[in-house]
Design an enzyme around this catalytic site. Structure first.
Site, PDB file in Angstrom:
ATOM      1  CG  LEU A 103      -1.852  -1.296   1.448  1.00 13.98           C
ATOM      2  CD1 LEU A 103      -2.983  -1.075   2.740  1.00 13.98           C
ATOM      3  CD2 LEU A 103      -2.618  -1.469   0.275  1.00 13.98           C
ATOM      4  CG  HIS A 104       0.913   3.464  -3.169  1.00 16.22           C
ATOM      5  ND1 HIS A 104      -0.327   4.286  -3.647  1.00 16.22           N
ATOM      6  CD2 HIS A 104       0.810   2.396  -4.080  1.00 16.22           C
ATOM      7  CE1 HIS A 104      -0.713   3.700  -4.644  1.00 16.22           C
ATOM      8  NE2 HIS A 104      -0.466   2.566  -5.076  1.00 16.22           N
ATOM      9  N   GLY A 152      -1.846   6.336  -2.566  1.00 18.86           N
ATOM     10  CA  GLY A 152      -3.066   6.522  -3.137  1.00 18.86           C
ATOM     11  C   GLY A 152      -3.936   5.557  -2.716  1.00 18.86           C
ATOM     12  CG  HIS A 153      -3.360   1.419  -1.896  1.00 20.19           C
ATOM     13  ND1 HIS A 153      -2.008   1.175  -2.392  1.00 20.19           N
ATOM     14  CD2 HIS A 153      -3.997   0.520  -3.089  1.00 20.19           C
ATOM     15  CE1 HIS A 153      -2.055   0.435  -3.572  1.00 20.19           C
ATOM     16  NE2 HIS A 153      -3.054   0.136  -3.884  1.00 20.19           N
ATOM     17  N   GLY A 213      -9.343   3.888  -6.947  1.00 18.15           N
ATOM     18  CA  GLY A 213      -8.682   4.803  -7.505  1.00 18.15           C
ATOM     19  C   GLY A 213      -8.765   5.115  -8.970  1.00 18.15           C
ATOM     20  CD  GLN A 214     -11.059   8.397 -12.471  1.00 22.11           C
ATOM     21  OE1 GLN A 214     -11.872   8.578 -11.831  1.00 22.11           O
ATOM     22  NE2 GLN A 214     -11.114   7.886 -13.690  1.00 22.11           N
ATOM     23  CD  GLN A 227      -9.242  -2.312 -10.828  1.00 22.55           C
ATOM     24  OE1 GLN A 227      -8.584  -3.146 -11.098  1.00 22.55           O
ATOM     25  NE2 GLN A 227      -9.372  -1.277  -9.956  1.00 22.55           N
ATOM     26  CB  SER A 247       2.079   2.276  -9.663  1.00 24.61           C
ATOM     27  OG  SER A 247       1.807   1.306 -10.076  1.00 24.61           O
ATOM     28  CB  SER A 248       2.052  -1.635  -5.758  1.00 28.10           C
ATOM     29  OG  SER A 248       0.867  -1.176  -5.094  1.00 28.10           O
TER      30      SER A 248
END
Length: 280
Positions: free
Chosen positions: A33-34, A36-37, A147-148, A153, A185-186
């Site tokens: 996780l980062h 964004g999450h 997430g956008q 997706q 992004s991961s």
């Protein structure tokens, strides 16, 4: 905060929460996780009584030559991150818990999954739709957060919930970027220092595209070619796609007229990265 690994246990917990009248916010992830999450978890925390984060690297959405085995994993770090943001529970099943040995039921979608990432990753959205359907059935969330950055997706999942009459509100949250513009992004962890510098060509192209649209450009083909030209200035970059599509159907458009999604996928070395902006 609890970490639950079985469907039986999480269903029992959710049954009790529902019995108490609690609302549930759900953030499906593949872990590592980062921020964004984190923005999704924070949004869920602000809008629901309980927050569940799933951490499951879904084998069904990876093709045979993709990075399933090497996809980054760090449950200890993820757990601390989730707890710091107020999550109540992490659902972390093993693949065998989600897909028993005789598993043979899938969720497929046409049209929306046939463009963009669906072209280069033909099994991807079947896996996404199937696992998200399963997770929604297990967790029974009131709201689910995506997430956008993964705009196709998000559109696919919204369409699936509408088609299948699911009782969940799907909420899209804005792209979170690094200070230099690169979308979080991961998979950014795969990049070498040189590749990390080269990856900035994605956001450079996106920001230029946004500027051109704001200045009045309406020809989708012209916009795409100008964005491609920017990306092609980076020696480490190899374009998978740069496209302008209808924001609802994911079909290519000739004219930039809202709602339009302008999306890119670019390989930097061996790492495939995506980015986008929306014209609303």
């Amino acid at each position: 905060m609890q970490i639950v690994t079985t469907v039986k246990e999480i269903k029992e917990i959710i049954k009790n929460w529902k019995g108490e009248g609690k609302t549930i916010g759900f953030v499906p992830t593949m872990g590592y996780l980062h921020e964004g999450h984190g923005s999704l978890i924070t949004a869920a925390r602000s809008q629901n009584d309980k927050v569940i984060v799933s951490i499951f690297v879904n084998p069904m959405q990876f093709g045979p030559k993709e990075d399933l085995a090497s996809y980054p994993r760090d449950l200890k770090k993820d757990s601390a991150f989730c707890e710091s943001l107020g999550a109540d529970l992490i659902f972390h099943p093993e693949p065998e818990e989600m897909y028993h040995k005789n598993f043979s039921s899938y969720v497929d979608m046409s049209v929306l999954t046939e463009e963009l990432c669906g072209l280069s990753r033909p099994v991807h959205f079947r896996g996404v739709c199937t696992v998200v359907n399963k997770l929604f059935n297990i967790v029974q969330p009131d709201k689910a957060y995506f997430g956008q950055k993964d705009a196709q997706q998000l559109a696919v999942i919204r369409h699936m919930t509408e088609d299948l009459n699911m009782n969940v509100e799907v909420i899209g949250c804005p792209i979170i970027r690094e200070e230099d513009g690169l979308a979080k992004s991961s998979r950014n962890t795969y990049l070498s220092k040189e590749e990390r510098r080269g990856a900035l060509i994605l956001s450079k192209s996106i920001f230029m595209g946004q500027k051109l649209v704001k200045e009045g450009m309406t020809d989708a083909g012209e916009l795409v070619e100008k964005m491609k030209a920017v990306i092609e200035t980076e020696p480490l970059a190899r374009i998978d796609y740069v496209k302008a599509v209808d924001g609802l159907t994911m079909q290519q458009v000739d004219t930039i007229k809202a709602p339009v999604l302008v999306a890119i996928a670019v390989y930097i070395g061996k790492t495939r990265l995506i980015d986008n902006f929306i014209v609303e």
